[in-house]
Scaffold this motif. Structure first.
Motif, PDB file in Angstrom:
ATOM      1  N   SER A 157       0.828  -1.214   0.000  1.00 31.64           N
ATOM      2  CA  SER A 157       0.000   0.000   0.000  1.00 31.64           C
ATOM      3  C   SER A 157       0.864   1.267   0.000  1.00 31.64           C
ATOM      4  O   SER A 157       0.679   2.157  -0.837  1.00 31.64           O
ATOM      5  CB  SER A 157      -0.890   0.025   1.241  1.00 31.64           C
ATOM      6  OG  SER A 157      -1.627  -1.145   1.337  1.00 31.64           O
ATOM      7  N   ILE A 158       1.798   1.346   0.939  1.00 32.21           N
ATOM      8  CA  ILE A 158       2.558   2.600   1.092  1.00 32.21           C
ATOM      9  C   ILE A 158       3.616   2.737  -0.008  1.00 32.21           C
ATOM     10  O   ILE A 158       3.788   3.811  -0.598  1.00 32.21           O
ATOM     11  CB  ILE A 158       3.183   2.686   2.500  1.00 32.21           C
ATOM     12  CG1 ILE A 158       2.077   2.647   3.571  1.00 32.21           C
ATOM     13  CG2 ILE A 158       4.019   3.965   2.649  1.00 32.21           C
ATOM     14  CD1 ILE A 158       2.576   2.466   5.001  1.00 32.21           C
ATOM     15  N   THR A 235      10.606   4.740   6.572  1.00 28.41           N
ATOM     16  CA  THR A 235       9.384   5.001   7.358  1.00 28.41           C
ATOM     17  C   THR A 235       8.761   3.677   7.787  1.00 28.41           C
ATOM     18  O   THR A 235       7.599   3.638   8.170  1.00 28.41           O
ATOM     19  CB  THR A 235       8.341   5.811   6.548  1.00 28.41           C
ATOM     20  OG1 THR A 235       8.144   5.161   5.297  1.00 28.41           O
ATOM     21  CG2 THR A 235       8.755   7.250   6.347  1.00 28.41           C
ATOM     22  N   ASP A 261      11.999   7.822  10.107  1.00 26.93           N
ATOM     23  CA  ASP A 261      10.924   8.063  11.071  1.00 26.93           C
ATOM     24  C   ASP A 261      10.961   7.013  12.176  1.00 26.93           C
ATOM     25  O   ASP A 261      10.154   7.064  13.094  1.00 26.93           O
ATOM     26  CB  ASP A 261       9.576   7.986  10.324  1.00 26.93           C
ATOM     27  CG  ASP A 261       8.390   8.332  11.210  1.00 26.93           C
ATOM     28  OD1 ASP A 261       8.467   9.348  11.917  1.00 26.93           O
ATOM     29  OD2 ASP A 261       7.395   7.579  11.200  1.00 26.93           O
TER      30      ASP A 261
HETATM   31  N1  LIG Z   1       6.197   4.993  10.282  1.00 25.58           N
HETATM   32  C1  LIG Z   1       4.901   4.771  10.388  1.00 25.58           C
HETATM   33  O1  LIG Z   1       4.192   5.574  10.989  1.00 25.58           O
HETATM   34  C2  LIG Z   1       4.295   3.562   9.761  1.00 25.58           C
HETATM   35  C3  LIG Z   1       5.063   2.511   9.366  1.00 25.58           C
HETATM   36  N2  LIG Z   1       4.498   1.433   8.744  1.00 25.58           N
HETATM   37  C4  LIG Z   1       5.401   0.375   8.279  1.00 25.58           C
HETATM   38  O2  LIG Z   1       5.295   0.313   6.868  1.00 25.58           O
HETATM   39  C5  LIG Z   1       5.303  -1.035   6.455  1.00 25.58           C
HETATM   40  C6  LIG Z   1       4.620  -1.173   5.113  1.00 25.58           C
HETATM   41  O3  LIG Z   1       3.247  -0.869   5.235  1.00 25.58           O
HETATM   42  P1  LIG Z   1       2.206  -1.208   4.060  1.00 25.58           P
HETATM   43  O4  LIG Z   1       2.709  -0.706   2.776  1.00 25.58           O
HETATM   44  O5  LIG Z   1       0.880  -0.755   4.521  1.00 25.58           O
HETATM   45  O6  LIG Z   1       2.280  -2.799   4.075  1.00 25.58           O
HETATM   46  P2  LIG Z   1       1.889  -3.819   2.896  1.00 25.58           P
HETATM   47  O7  LIG Z   1       1.685  -5.121   3.582  1.00 25.58           O
HETATM   48  O8  LIG Z   1       0.792  -3.258   2.071  1.00 25.58           O
HETATM   49  O9  LIG Z   1       3.201  -3.883   1.999  1.00 25.58           O
HETATM   50  C7  LIG Z   1       4.370  -4.528   2.395  1.00 25.58           C
HETATM   51  C8  LIG Z   1       5.199  -4.821   1.166  1.00 25.58           C
HETATM   52  O10 LIG Z   1       6.455  -5.351   1.595  1.00 25.58           O
HETATM   53  C9  LIG Z   1       6.774  -6.443   0.746  1.00 25.58           C
HETATM   54  N3  LIG Z   1       7.734  -7.345   1.383  1.00 25.58           N
HETATM   55  C10 LIG Z   1       7.545  -8.242   2.382  1.00 25.58           C
HETATM   56  N4  LIG Z   1       8.697  -8.901   2.638  1.00 25.58           N
HETATM   57  C11 LIG Z   1       9.615  -8.392   1.769  1.00 25.58           C
HETATM   58  C12 LIG Z   1      10.980  -8.664   1.530  1.00 25.58           C
HETATM   59  N5  LIG Z   1      11.632  -9.610   2.216  1.00 25.58           N
HETATM   60  N6  LIG Z   1      11.614  -7.966   0.563  1.00 25.58           N
HETATM   61  C13 LIG Z   1      10.963  -7.015  -0.164  1.00 25.58           C
HETATM   62  N7  LIG Z   1       9.667  -6.720   0.025  1.00 25.58           N
HETATM   63  C14 LIG Z   1       9.003  -7.401   0.972  1.00 25.58           C
HETATM   64  C15 LIG Z   1       5.437  -7.100   0.448  1.00 25.58           C
HETATM   65  O11 LIG Z   1       5.538  -7.943  -0.691  1.00 25.58           O
HETATM   66  C16 LIG Z   1       4.601  -5.846   0.209  1.00 25.58           C
HETATM   67  O12 LIG Z   1       4.810  -5.393  -1.116  1.00 25.58           O
HETATM   68  C17 LIG Z   1       4.590  -1.761   7.619  1.00 25.58           C
HETATM   69  O13 LIG Z   1       4.978  -3.123   7.693  1.00 25.58           O
HETATM   70  C18 LIG Z   1       5.055  -0.993   8.831  1.00 25.58           C
HETATM   71  O14 LIG Z   1       6.207  -1.603   9.358  1.00 25.58           O
HETATM   72  C19 LIG Z   1       3.164   1.374   8.486  1.00 25.58           C
HETATM   73  C20 LIG Z   1       2.342   2.389   8.884  1.00 25.58           C
HETATM   74  C21 LIG Z   1       2.832   3.549   9.596  1.00 25.58           C
END
Ligand SMILES: NC(=O)C1=CN([C@@H]2O[C@H](COP(=O)(O)OP(=O)(O)OC[C@H]3O[C@@H](n4cnc5c(N)ncnc54)[C@H](O)[C@@H]3O)[C@@H](O)[C@H]2O)C=CC1
Ligand SMILES: O=C(O)C(=O)CO
Length: 323
Positions: A157-158, A235, A261
């Protein structure tokens, strides 16, 4: 139904509304909870909600009787999801509650690292422009993003939203994720290996979860393979980056900037090497913290509980579909 929120203080200091969760049962909200308080506070709870309070294997006896765990966040690395699965407890996270919020934060740090607006404002306010012999001066030349390459590690998503923002700034986008599919319609875009992204990007932005595989995905070797003067954005989660190696790369100029962050320990200890590293922006894990995103977390958590209660759970991250 008894619902206990272990650490509601950060999510809702009073500017968003717990009502959607309160409507589901008897809700007790604690500011924060330490491991010694877990057993007493979880007593009688059907649903336990945590944002950053860890639930490890050794905490399981303390949460005896809990039937569902909800994470008030997307990242769930603070929870031993497998141990909870062995007990048949489903763990649900909150998906896509603040996609633009986090991507915009990453972009804000990137723009600051490229345009140095705070550095120059501080210099002007300190009187440097008054003393300048020229009509204009700079402490570091500004950098334009157009034509540069953004490498995204994690394209969920992000990461996808970050790609759209980078594209809007005229950047080429490379992305790495577990299962490359549904490429975006903009161009230039390509899915790429981790190695290719590391060595071909001007900016690398981390958007993958923290897992055993991704811990220190940015280590000394990856940093040395990056383009000289690359910028790193994080982030996602602090432990994705080997902080000592990143600090050394910032000192040597191998990295020209870091915007993060998140840190490996939050709050950090005074000896965290990034606190004194040059060209480093650090925000206290606030990319998610807009009021709209925090209200979304509450609304979507209420929906997760409702769906679990009705026997059609969603956003289960540990494969337990009922309890
Ligand atoms: N700083 C903040 O305030 C926030 C931080 N986050 C962090 O952001 C991360 C991502 O969030 P979303 O995009 O919503 O999650 P998401 O689940 O939609 O996307 C995660 C992506 O990471 C990929 N991924 C997983 N393992 C991997 C690997 N070994 N190598 C490469 N890619 C890999 C997945 O295939 C997917 O494309 C969360 O897991 C969380 O840790 C999320 C929300 C707020
Ligand atoms: O949602 C997340 O994963 C965050 O980091 C904010 O708590």
């Amino acid at each position: 139904m008894k619902i206990v929120i272990l650490d509601g203080g950060v999510l809702n200091p009073g500017d968003v509304d717990w009502a959607p969760i309160k409507a589901l049962g008897d809700v007790t909200i604690y500011e924060s909870t330490n491991s010694d308080q877990l057993a007493e506070r979880s007593k009688g709870a059907d649903v336990l909600l945590t944002n950053k309070t860890p639930l490890r294997k050794e905490d399981l006896p303390a949460i005896e009787g809990v039937r569902m765990v909800g994470i008030l966040a997307t990242g769930y690395n603070i929870i031993d999801t497998e141990a909870l699965a062995q007990r048949g407890i489903p763990v649900c996270n909150v998906v896509a509650y603040g996609v633009s919020d986090v991507a915009q934060h990453a972009m804000a740090m990137l723009l600051e690292l490229c345009r140095h607006t705070s550095l120059h404002t501080e210099s002007v306010k300190n009187g440097d422009w008054l003393k300048s012999k020229q009509w204009c001066y700079w402490k570091l030349p500004p950098v334009c993003l157009e034509g540069l390459t953004m490498g995204l590690i994690g394209f969920g998503s992000i990461g996808r939203r970050m790609g759209e923002l980078a594209h809007a700034f005229g950047m080429s986008v490379l992305a790495n994720c577990r299962v490359p599919k549904d490429p975006p319609t903009y161009s230039p875009f390509a899915f790429a290996t981790l190695e290719h992204i590391i060595c071909s990007s001007d900016v690398i932005s981390l958007h993958c979860p923290l897992t055993k595989e991704t811990k220190h995905i940015i280590n000394a070797k990856a940093l040395s393979n990056m383009r000289k003067g690359a910028i790193l954005l994080n982030t996602s989660r602090g432990p994705l980056v080997d902080e000592a190696a990143a600090a050394a790369a910032l000192k040597s100029g191998q990295l020209s900037g870091l915007g993060t962050d998140v840190l490996s320990e939050e709050p950090p200890t005074a000896d965290n090497p990034l606190l004194s590293a040059p060209n480093t922006l650090i925000t206290p894990h606030i990319a998610w913290a807009t009021t709209r995103a925090r209200q979304n977390i509450i609304d979507l958590t209420a929906e997760n509980i409702r769906r679990w209660q009705s026997g059609t759970p969603v956003n289960v991250v540990n494969g337990v579909s009922n309890a």
